[in-house]
Design a protein around this motif. Sequence first.
Motif, PDB file in Angstrom:
ATOM      1  N   ASN A  49      32.829   0.200  75.533  1.00  0.00           N
ATOM      2  CA  ASN A  49      32.166   0.916  76.639  1.00  0.00           C
ATOM      3  C   ASN A  49      30.801  -0.020  76.675  1.00  0.00           C
ATOM      4  O   ASN A  49      30.257  -0.219  75.723  1.00  0.00           O
ATOM      5  N   LYS A  53      33.474  -4.593  81.665  1.00  0.00           N
ATOM      6  CA  LYS A  53      34.776  -4.323  82.474  1.00  0.00           C
ATOM      7  C   LYS A  53      34.836  -3.907  83.549  1.00  0.00           C
ATOM      8  O   LYS A  53      35.163  -4.401  84.708  1.00  0.00           O
ATOM      9  N   THR A  54      33.733  -2.703  83.973  1.00  0.00           N
ATOM     10  CA  THR A  54      33.697  -2.034  85.307  1.00  0.00           C
ATOM     11  C   THR A  54      32.938  -3.002  86.147  1.00  0.00           C
ATOM     12  O   THR A  54      33.234  -3.002  87.429  1.00  0.00           O
ATOM     13  N   THR A  55      31.777  -3.632  85.671  1.00  0.00           N
ATOM     14  CA  THR A  55      31.161  -4.650  86.301  1.00  0.00           C
ATOM     15  C   THR A  55      31.826  -5.704  86.906  1.00  0.00           C
ATOM     16  O   THR A  55      31.927  -6.079  88.034  1.00  0.00           O
ATOM     17  N   LEU A  57      35.028  -5.612  87.508  1.00  0.00           N
ATOM     18  CA  LEU A  57      35.884  -5.034  88.615  1.00  0.00           C
ATOM     19  C   LEU A  57      35.070  -4.784  89.915  1.00  0.00           C
ATOM     20  O   LEU A  57      35.630  -5.068  91.005  1.00  0.00           O
ATOM     21  N   ARG A  58      33.974  -4.360  89.768  1.00  0.00           N
ATOM     22  CA  ARG A  58      33.361  -4.077  90.787  1.00  0.00           C
ATOM     23  C   ARG A  58      32.697  -5.436  91.696  1.00  0.00           C
ATOM     24  O   ARG A  58      32.762  -5.641  92.913  1.00  0.00           O
ATOM     25  N   PHE A  92      40.095   4.080  91.794  1.00  0.00           N
ATOM     26  CA  PHE A  92      38.931   4.504  91.085  1.00  0.00           C
ATOM     27  C   PHE A  92      39.564   5.510  89.977  1.00  0.00           C
ATOM     28  O   PHE A  92      40.315   6.281  90.314  1.00  0.00           O
ATOM     29  N   GLN A  93      38.492   5.641  89.046  1.00  0.00           N
ATOM     30  CA  GLN A  93      38.792   6.424  87.736  1.00  0.00           C
ATOM     31  C   GLN A  93      38.842   7.812  88.180  1.00  0.00           C
ATOM     32  O   GLN A  93      39.765   8.713  87.753  1.00  0.00           O
ATOM     33  N   ASP A 169      40.659   1.053  88.146  1.00  0.00           N
ATOM     34  CA  ASP A 169      39.554   1.308  86.992  1.00  0.00           C
ATOM     35  C   ASP A 169      39.918   2.585  86.147  1.00  0.00           C
ATOM     36  O   ASP A 169      39.791   3.685  86.744  1.00  0.00           O
ATOM     37  N   GLU A 170      40.297   2.466  84.993  1.00  0.00           N
ATOM     38  CA  GLU A 170      40.821   3.601  84.124  1.00  0.00           C
ATOM     39  C   GLU A 170      41.673   4.530  84.958  1.00  0.00           C
ATOM     40  O   GLU A 170      41.282   5.727  85.168  1.00  0.00           O
ATOM     41  N   VAL A 201      41.505  -2.152  84.499  1.00  0.00           N
ATOM     42  CA  VAL A 201      40.304  -2.092  83.455  1.00  0.00           C
ATOM     43  C   VAL A 201      40.465  -0.860  82.696  1.00  0.00           C
ATOM     44  O   VAL A 201      40.780   0.246  83.209  1.00  0.00           O
TER      45      VAL A 201
END
Length: 360
Positions: A49, A53-55, A57-58, A92-93, A169-170, A201
């Motif tokens: 965390n 990773k998410t940054t 992807l975005r 999205f998650q 994303d997850e 991700v």
Amino acid sequence: MTETYDLRTGTESEADGLDAHLVVDRGAFRLDVALTVAPGEVVALLGPNGAGKTTALRALAGLVPLADGHLRLDGAELDRTPPESRPVGVVFQDYLLFPHLSALDNVAFGPRCHGATKAEARTQAAAWLDRMGLSAHGSAKPRKLSGGQAQRVALARALATNPRLLLLDEPLAALDARTRLEIRAQLRRHLADFEAVAVLVTHDPLDAMVLADRLVVVEHGQVVQEGTPAHTARHPRTDYIAQLVGLNLYRGDADGHTVRLDEGPAITTTEDLTGPVFVAFPPSSVTLFRQRPTGASARNLWRCEVAGLETHGDQIRADLTGELPLAADLTTAAAAELGLHPGAEVWATVKAIQTHAYAA
């Protein structure tokens, strides 16, 4: 040779997939990740965390601007292309399905935005729901769908626009363990059929190992390791990766079959190496004794102390400190027979053949 639609000329051209250097500044955090993915390849961005990773992807989706670097997809520059104009599908998650629309109209939303008539969009959406095994749920609103069904609707919606880049994303994080097992297998089959670029991700090692062709491990906004799942699991290069795949990991200098650790004693290995190396071995290869063993064949022997015990699957994992901090797995019966408890002194042995040394 795979041919794809050229975003610049509207003609068919040789596919070159994703070529990205993502640099994002967010105050005290800086993401600096280079990423290349071939058409038909699934790459998992894996990391703890806050790793970025998410940054990343975005940034690929155009939801976060780049401070530097570049983003090319099939040779086309996407750096300044608005998110809605990019050939990108996102799952999205939490799926973000439109609550007021049926499953069918959720999937049809993308084709409609790309100029299809309502009838054409619904026909395409029905075909995708059928492919996902959801033909009987086309009229259902999201609140009436199970977690697994909602995940498949979200995937169908992302794929219905025929994206050249699929971002996930997850995608399995919201599912319970039993549903996750089933949907993971289904998602793997759908990704195997996807001919463009897919980036996943996740922080779940099993999702990454099952779904991805290649892992890119990110820590503190930087790539620390990349390779196939098998190679990454066999050759971890950071403590995070070692813990993720369940290995004890150490770094030191090798002189033949002896590795002198940067912090700690020496470890005997079967590999004959020279210079900086990593040494890894699984907790299951550790044998514990309450008294110093005599006549043991193991070349590696350390005096340790039990710092903690916890259930790990169907075994007990002992967290050991002392001459060499390590984790050891043993059966509940063995732990009881040894009388293990926090503070207990033990001797830990590992055979050289059970270690694995490789260049650092």
